[in-house]
Motif scaffolding. Structure first.
Motif, PDB file in Angstrom:
ATOM      1  N   ASN A  11      17.421  24.900  -7.828  1.00 45.27           N
ATOM      2  CA  ASN A  11      17.756  25.855  -9.036  1.00 45.27           C
ATOM      3  C   ASN A  11      17.790  27.428  -8.537  1.00 45.27           C
ATOM      4  OD1 ASN A  11      18.232  23.700 -11.072  1.00 45.27           O
ATOM      5  ND2 ASN A  11      16.060  23.223 -10.588  1.00 45.27           N
ATOM      6  N   ASP A  12      18.831  27.942  -8.891  1.00 39.92           N
ATOM      7  CA  ASP A  12      18.626  29.310  -8.692  1.00 39.92           C
ATOM      8  C   ASP A  12      18.437  30.313  -9.640  1.00 39.92           C
ATOM      9  OD1 ASP A  12      19.909  29.271  -5.951  1.00 39.92           O
ATOM     10  OD2 ASP A  12      21.908  28.880  -6.607  1.00 39.92           O
ATOM     11  N   VAL A  13      17.608  31.283  -9.388  1.00 37.63           N
ATOM     12  CA  VAL A  13      17.131  32.279 -10.443  1.00 37.63           C
ATOM     13  C   VAL A  13      17.439  33.685 -10.001  1.00 37.63           C
ATOM     14  CG1 VAL A  13      15.312  30.722 -11.574  1.00 37.63           C
ATOM     15  CG2 VAL A  13      14.619  32.182  -9.925  1.00 37.63           C
ATOM     16  N   ALA A  14      17.768  34.493 -10.865  1.00 37.83           N
ATOM     17  CA  ALA A  14      17.960  35.786 -10.436  1.00 37.83           C
ATOM     18  C   ALA A  14      16.664  36.601 -10.291  1.00 37.83           C
ATOM     19  CB  ALA A  14      18.969  36.499 -11.544  1.00 37.83           C
ATOM     20  N   ILE A  15      16.654  37.525  -9.125  1.00 38.22           N
ATOM     21  CA  ILE A  15      15.243  38.188  -9.046  1.00 38.22           C
ATOM     22  C   ILE A  15      15.852  39.749  -8.767  1.00 38.22           C
ATOM     23  CG2 ILE A  15      14.119  36.227  -8.325  1.00 38.22           C
ATOM     24  CD1 ILE A  15      14.495  37.268  -5.422  1.00 38.22           C
ATOM     25  N   GLU A  16      14.610  40.610  -9.148  1.00 37.59           N
ATOM     26  CA  GLU A  16      14.967  41.986  -8.993  1.00 37.59           C
ATOM     27  C   GLU A  16      14.277  42.213  -7.570  1.00 37.59           C
ATOM     28  OE1 GLU A  16      16.377  43.813 -10.996  1.00 37.59           O
ATOM     29  OE2 GLU A  16      16.818  42.332 -12.467  1.00 37.59           O
ATOM     30  N   GLU A  17      14.956  43.562  -7.008  1.00 37.84           N
ATOM     31  CA  GLU A  17      14.344  43.786  -5.698  1.00 37.84           C
ATOM     32  C   GLU A  17      12.829  43.772  -5.703  1.00 37.84           C
ATOM     33  OE1 GLU A  17      14.124  45.242  -1.773  1.00 37.84           O
ATOM     34  OE2 GLU A  17      15.827  44.760  -2.823  1.00 37.84           O
ATOM     35  N   GLU A  18      12.194  44.311  -6.597  1.00 36.16           N
ATOM     36  CA  GLU A  18      10.662  44.317  -6.527  1.00 36.16           C
ATOM     37  C   GLU A  18      10.115  42.799  -6.601  1.00 36.16           C
ATOM     38  OE1 GLU A  18      12.475  45.634 -10.149  1.00 36.16           O
ATOM     39  OE2 GLU A  18      13.265  46.778  -8.309  1.00 36.16           O
ATOM     40  N   GLY A  19      10.477  42.029  -7.042  1.00 37.98           N
ATOM     41  CA  GLY A  19      10.262  40.681  -7.005  1.00 37.98           C
ATOM     42  C   GLY A  19      10.455  39.807  -5.952  1.00 37.98           C
ATOM     43  N   ARG A  20      10.977  40.347  -4.843  1.00 36.38           N
ATOM     44  CA  ARG A  20      11.479  39.690  -3.561  1.00 36.38           C
ATOM     45  C   ARG A  20      10.031  39.409  -2.938  1.00 36.38           C
ATOM     46  NH1 ARG A  20      14.800  42.848  -0.202  1.00 36.38           N
ATOM     47  NH2 ARG A  20      14.572  41.015   1.341  1.00 36.38           N
ATOM     48  N   TRP A  21       9.966  38.082  -2.340  1.00 38.42           N
ATOM     49  CA  TRP A  21       8.868  37.741  -1.432  1.00 38.42           C
ATOM     50  C   TRP A  21       9.294  37.842  -0.003  1.00 38.42           C
ATOM     51  CZ3 TRP A  21       8.682  32.056  -3.843  1.00 38.42           C
ATOM     52  CH2 TRP A  21       8.155  32.113  -5.230  1.00 38.42           C
ATOM     53  N   PHE A  22      10.607  37.404   0.450  1.00 39.03           N
ATOM     54  CA  PHE A  22      10.645  37.447   1.756  1.00 39.03           C
ATOM     55  C   PHE A  22      11.561  38.731   2.196  1.00 39.03           C
ATOM     56  CE2 PHE A  22      11.154  32.714   0.553  1.00 39.03           C
ATOM     57  CZ  PHE A  22       9.799  32.577   0.886  1.00 39.03           C
ATOM     58  N   ARG A  23      10.691  39.695   2.330  1.00 40.64           N
ATOM     59  CA  ARG A  23      11.469  41.045   2.767  1.00 40.64           C
ATOM     60  C   ARG A  23      11.563  40.959   4.365  1.00 40.64           C
ATOM     61  NH1 ARG A  23      11.310  44.282  -1.331  1.00 40.64           N
ATOM     62  NH2 ARG A  23      10.297  43.729  -3.038  1.00 40.64           N
ATOM     63  N   GLU A  24      12.499  41.944   4.717  1.00 43.37           N
ATOM     64  CA  GLU A  24      12.814  42.242   5.877  1.00 43.37           C
ATOM     65  C   GLU A  24      11.694  42.338   7.015  1.00 43.37           C
ATOM     66  OE1 GLU A  24      15.655  41.594   8.757  1.00 43.37           O
ATOM     67  OE2 GLU A  24      16.162  41.491   6.687  1.00 43.37           O
ATOM     68  N   GLY A  25      11.508  41.583   8.197  1.00 44.34           N
ATOM     69  CA  GLY A  25      10.363  41.749   9.166  1.00 44.34           C
ATOM     70  C   GLY A  25       9.051  41.100   8.557  1.00 44.34           C
ATOM     71  N   MET A  26       9.085  40.545   7.457  1.00 42.89           N
ATOM     72  CA  MET A  26       7.877  39.546   7.121  1.00 42.89           C
ATOM     73  C   MET A  26       8.092  38.036   7.481  1.00 42.89           C
ATOM     74  SD  MET A  26       7.327  40.643   3.014  1.00 42.89           S
ATOM     75  CE  MET A  26       5.558  40.349   2.935  1.00 42.89           C
ATOM     76  N   ASP A  27       7.082  37.601   7.856  1.00 44.37           N
ATOM     77  CA  ASP A  27       6.741  36.255   8.354  1.00 44.37           C
ATOM     78  C   ASP A  27       6.881  35.228   6.866  1.00 44.37           C
ATOM     79  OD1 ASP A  27       6.148  33.565   9.006  1.00 44.37           O
ATOM     80  OD2 ASP A  27       4.645  34.227  10.380  1.00 44.37           O
ATOM     81  N   VAL A  28       7.872  34.653   6.805  1.00 41.21           N
ATOM     82  CA  VAL A  28       7.962  33.817   5.644  1.00 41.21           C
ATOM     83  C   VAL A  28       6.596  32.912   5.515  1.00 41.21           C
ATOM     84  CG1 VAL A  28      10.390  33.703   5.292  1.00 41.21           C
ATOM     85  CG2 VAL A  28       9.637  31.839   6.574  1.00 41.21           C
ATOM     86  N   ASN A  29       6.163  32.628   6.430  1.00 42.67           N
ATOM     87  CA  ASN A  29       5.024  31.395   6.582  1.00 42.67           C
ATOM     88  C   ASN A  29       3.766  32.018   5.909  1.00 42.67           C
ATOM     89  OD1 ASN A  29       6.251  28.852   7.659  1.00 42.67           O
ATOM     90  ND2 ASN A  29       6.510  30.319   9.416  1.00 42.67           N
ATOM     91  N   GLN A  30       3.781  33.555   5.904  1.00 45.02           N
ATOM     92  CA  GLN A  30       2.649  34.298   5.507  1.00 45.02           C
ATOM     93  C   GLN A  30       2.554  34.853   3.998  1.00 45.02           C
ATOM     94  OE1 GLN A  30       0.011  34.473   7.571  1.00 45.02           O
ATOM     95  NE2 GLN A  30       1.140  33.052   8.814  1.00 45.02           N
ATOM     96  N   VAL A  31       3.686  34.672   3.443  1.00 40.73           N
ATOM     97  CA  VAL A  31       3.795  35.057   2.087  1.00 40.73           C
ATOM     98  C   VAL A  31       2.926  34.113   1.028  1.00 40.73           C
ATOM     99  CG1 VAL A  31       5.642  35.402   0.290  1.00 40.73           C
ATOM    100  CG2 VAL A  31       6.283  36.071   2.488  1.00 40.73           C
ATOM    101  N   GLU A  32       2.366  34.752   0.232  1.00 40.33           N
ATOM    102  CA  GLU A  32       1.474  34.007  -0.535  1.00 40.33           C
ATOM    103  C   GLU A  32       2.380  33.613  -1.867  1.00 40.33           C
ATOM    104  OE1 GLU A  32      -1.696  31.744  -2.147  1.00 40.33           O
ATOM    105  OE2 GLU A  32      -1.709  32.999  -0.400  1.00 40.33           O
ATOM    106  N   ILE A  33       2.596  32.290  -2.130  1.00 36.37           N
ATOM    107  CA  ILE A  33       3.386  31.644  -2.956  1.00 36.37           C
ATOM    108  C   ILE A  33       2.307  30.807  -3.978  1.00 36.37           C
ATOM    109  CG2 ILE A  33       5.295  30.087  -3.798  1.00 36.37           C
ATOM    110  CD1 ILE A  33       6.434  30.600  -1.182  1.00 36.37           C
ATOM    111  N   SER A  34       2.316  31.385  -5.265  1.00 35.57           N
ATOM    112  CA  SER A  34       1.249  30.937  -6.321  1.00 35.57           C
ATOM    113  C   SER A  34       1.350  29.370  -6.922  1.00 35.57           C
ATOM    114  CB  SER A  34       1.236  31.890  -7.460  1.00 35.57           C
ATOM    115  OG  SER A  34       2.149  31.816  -8.306  1.00 35.57           O
ATOM    116  N   GLU A  35       0.507  28.925  -7.215  1.00 33.63           N
ATOM    117  CA  GLU A  35       0.650  27.657  -7.739  1.00 33.63           C
ATOM    118  C   GLU A  35       1.785  27.553  -9.013  1.00 33.63           C
ATOM    119  OE1 GLU A  35      -2.003  23.898  -9.385  1.00 33.63           O
ATOM    120  OE2 GLU A  35      -2.724  25.822  -9.481  1.00 33.63           O
ATOM    121  N   ALA A  36       2.198  28.556  -9.548  1.00 30.52           N
ATOM    122  CA  ALA A  36       3.212  28.679 -10.576  1.00 30.52           C
ATOM    123  C   ALA A  36       4.428  28.380 -10.109  1.00 30.52           C
ATOM    124  CB  ALA A  36       3.100  30.029 -11.500  1.00 30.52           C
ATOM    125  N   HIS A  37       4.640  28.536  -8.728  1.00 34.32           N
ATOM    126  CA  HIS A  37       5.863  28.398  -8.183  1.00 34.32           C
ATOM    127  C   HIS A  37       6.053  27.136  -7.294  1.00 34.32           C
ATOM    128  CE1 HIS A  37       7.251  32.401  -9.371  1.00 34.32           C
ATOM    129  NE2 HIS A  37       6.179  32.739  -8.898  1.00 34.32           N
TER     130      HIS A  37
END
Length: 151
Positions: A124-150
């Motif tokens: 399922n796709d959801v619209a997100i704002e730029e400020e709400g992005r997790w996987f920004r350029e140069g970030m390791d996707v494996n290091q991003v904290e994804i809370s239990e809510a997600h």
């Protein structure tokens, strides 16, 4: 370490991360090599089988999904099956380059040689704002904290 079945917790996790890294290349021809020539796919409402259709599907996918960044995590596994939870973000070229995040689950079944012979994806796709992005350029996707809510 072999990434062919039967899987252990260690090899299942490694297989998931290898798949994540492969998809993050956004190279349809290279990605398609990870699947058997007669691999059965269900991706949302698309049902198809075979290497050529996989390449065509992925080509169209990444023509639409720009700035694509994916994270996959092991959900469950058995001898020749793996279930995956995933999240990815992209800019939708069919919707004014708006940022979106897809949440979903996949179930994978593998051939003896370690290539996938069946892939089912629900997302399922959801619209997100730029400020709400997790996987920004140069970030390791494996290091991003994804809370239990997600999860």
């Amino acid at each position: 370490m072999s990434l062919a079945p039967p899987f252990t917790a260690e090899t299942a996790r490694a297989k998931v991360k290898k798949g994540q890294d492969l998809w993050n290349t956004q190279n349809p021809e290279v990605v398609a090599k990870a699947y058997t020539p007669d691999c059965i796919w269900r991706n949302r409402t698309n049902f198809f089988s075979g290497t050529q259709l996989i390449v065509e599907f992925l080509t169209k996918k990444w023509e639409r999904e720009k700035s694509y960044k994916l994270r996959k995590e092991l959900f469950a596994f058995s001898d020749d099956k793996i279930a995956v939870q995933f999240w990815y973000e992209y800019q939708d070229s069919h919707d004014g380059m708006k940022w979106k995040r897809c949440y979903g689950l996949e179930d994978w079944t593998f051939a003896e040689d370690g290539r996938m012979r069946k892939r089912q994806m629900s997302g399922n796709d959801v619209a997100i704002e730029e400020e709400g992005r997790w996987f920004r350029e140069g970030m390791d996707v494996n290091q991003v904290e994804i809370s239990e809510a997600h999860w």
